[in-house]
Enzyme design. Structure first.
Site, short mmCIF file in Angstrom:
data_model
loop_
_atom_site.label_atom_id
_atom_site.label_comp_id
_atom_site.label_asym_id
_atom_site.label_seq_id
_atom_site.Cartn_x
_atom_site.Cartn_y
_atom_site.Cartn_z
N TRP A 105 -20.89 -37.11 -11.76
CA TRP A 105 -20.99 -36.53 -13.10
C TRP A 105 -21.09 -35.02 -13.08
CZ3 TRP A 105 -24.24 -40.39 -11.23
CH2 TRP A 105 -25.46 -39.98 -10.68
N GLU B 18 -27.35 -39.04 -17.81
CA GLU B 18 -28.75 -38.69 -18.07
C GLU B 18 -29.56 -39.90 -18.51
OE1 GLU B 18 -30.54 -35.99 -17.58
OE2 GLU B 18 -28.82 -34.96 -16.68
N GLN C 163 -35.76 -43.39 -15.23
CA GLN C 163 -36.41 -44.54 -14.58
C GLN C 163 -35.59 -45.15 -13.44
OE1 GLN C 163 -39.51 -45.15 -15.63
NE2 GLN C 163 -39.34 -43.76 -17.36
N LEU D 103 -29.95 -52.52 -14.05
CA LEU D 103 -30.59 -51.21 -14.20
C LEU D 103 -31.96 -51.31 -14.87
CD1 LEU D 103 -27.76 -48.69 -15.21
CD2 LEU D 103 -29.13 -48.67 -13.13
N GLY D 104 -32.17 -52.39 -15.63
CA GLY D 104 -33.44 -52.55 -16.32
C GLY D 104 -33.57 -51.65 -17.54
N TYR E 23 -35.86 -33.49 -23.76
CA TYR E 23 -35.32 -33.23 -22.42
C TYR E 23 -33.84 -33.59 -22.34
CZ TYR E 23 -34.01 -33.98 -17.61
OH TYR E 23 -33.31 -33.96 -16.43
N ASP F 32 -39.08 -32.21 -17.56
CA ASP F 32 -39.37 -33.60 -17.24
C ASP F 32 -40.37 -33.61 -16.08
OD1 ASP F 32 -37.86 -32.86 -15.04
OD2 ASP F 32 -36.57 -34.63 -15.09
N CYS G 20 -39.07 -30.09 -3.86
CA CYS G 20 -40.41 -30.06 -4.47
C CYS G 20 -40.80 -31.46 -4.91
CB CYS G 20 -40.43 -29.08 -5.64
SG CYS G 20 -42.09 -28.62 -6.18
#
Length: 211
Positions: A27, A40, A45, A83-84, A123, A141, A196
């Site tokens: 993407w 996005e 999740q 994917l839930g 976001y 986020d 990070c």
């Protein structure tokens, strides 16, 4: 304010780092707001490694939001299967129908209009606006919160209203200073995902530790 001055200094380091270290993700080869929006929503999740094949299959089956608006809901859920959090898929189709109905089938460019669509918060609207349209919209986020609190030594609970406002203000300062808003926001996503990290961050590889 010291934090804002420091935020402005970070931008070149972040963008330069991203140009070298950005992962190869499908993407990232498009500015199509529909394709970016789908990525996005899927990434909420869900790990990047899992999303890649789902995104590619989805974009092959329903390559436009107009087609998504018309396809049977059962097909949408089948494409999403595994994917839930299936409300994400339902909201994608509901938003596609709303865009067809209220925006003549064209993904809105106005961030405020984007935020009115089902399943899209501040976001996600910022990510779409900056990556697809090059608009100086901030993103905050979990990854960005972790980066900003560590870099700026913010000790307040990031869930508190005042801390949230401070974090969004810093994110606004960062993106407003960037010539390439897409690269800046994606650099924050990438830094949080690969350097990070929540545990055992690789501070030696961080491009902004000495900025």
């Amino acid at each position: 304010m010291p934090h804002r001055r420091k935020a402005r200094r970070l931008v070149p380091s972040l963008v330069d780092w991203f140009a070298v270290h950005a992962r190869e993700l499908p993407w990232r080869h498009t500015r199509d707001p529909y394709a970016i929006w789908v990525s996005e929503i899927m990434l909420q999740q869900t790990q990047v490694a899992t999303v890649i094949s789902y995104w590619e299959r989805w974009m092959s089956a329903v390559p436009t939001l107009q087609k998504l608006a018309r396809v049977k809901p059962e097909r949408v859920l089948k494409l999403w299967e595994g994917l839930g959090y299936y409300s994400r898929a339902r909201n994608l189709q509901a938003a596609a129908k709303e865009i067809v109905k209220n925006h003549k089938g064209q993904f809105p460019r106005d961030p405020a209009a984007i935020r009115t669509l089902p399943g899209i918060g501040r976001y996600t609207a910022g990510a779409i606006s900056s990556i697809a349209f090059g608009l100086p919209e901030p993103i905050v986020d979990g990854n960005v919160i972790r980066i900003l609190t560590r870099i700026f030594g913010i000790r307040e609970n990031p869930k508190d209203k005042a801390a949230q406002e401070h974090l969004w203000s810093l994110a606004e300062t960062l993106v407003a200073k960037a010539d390439d808003c897409s690269a800046l926001n994606q650099s924050l996503m990438e830094l949080g995902a690969t350097v990070c990290t929540p545990r055992q961050p690789d501070c030696a590889a961080c491009p902004v530790t000495r900025s």
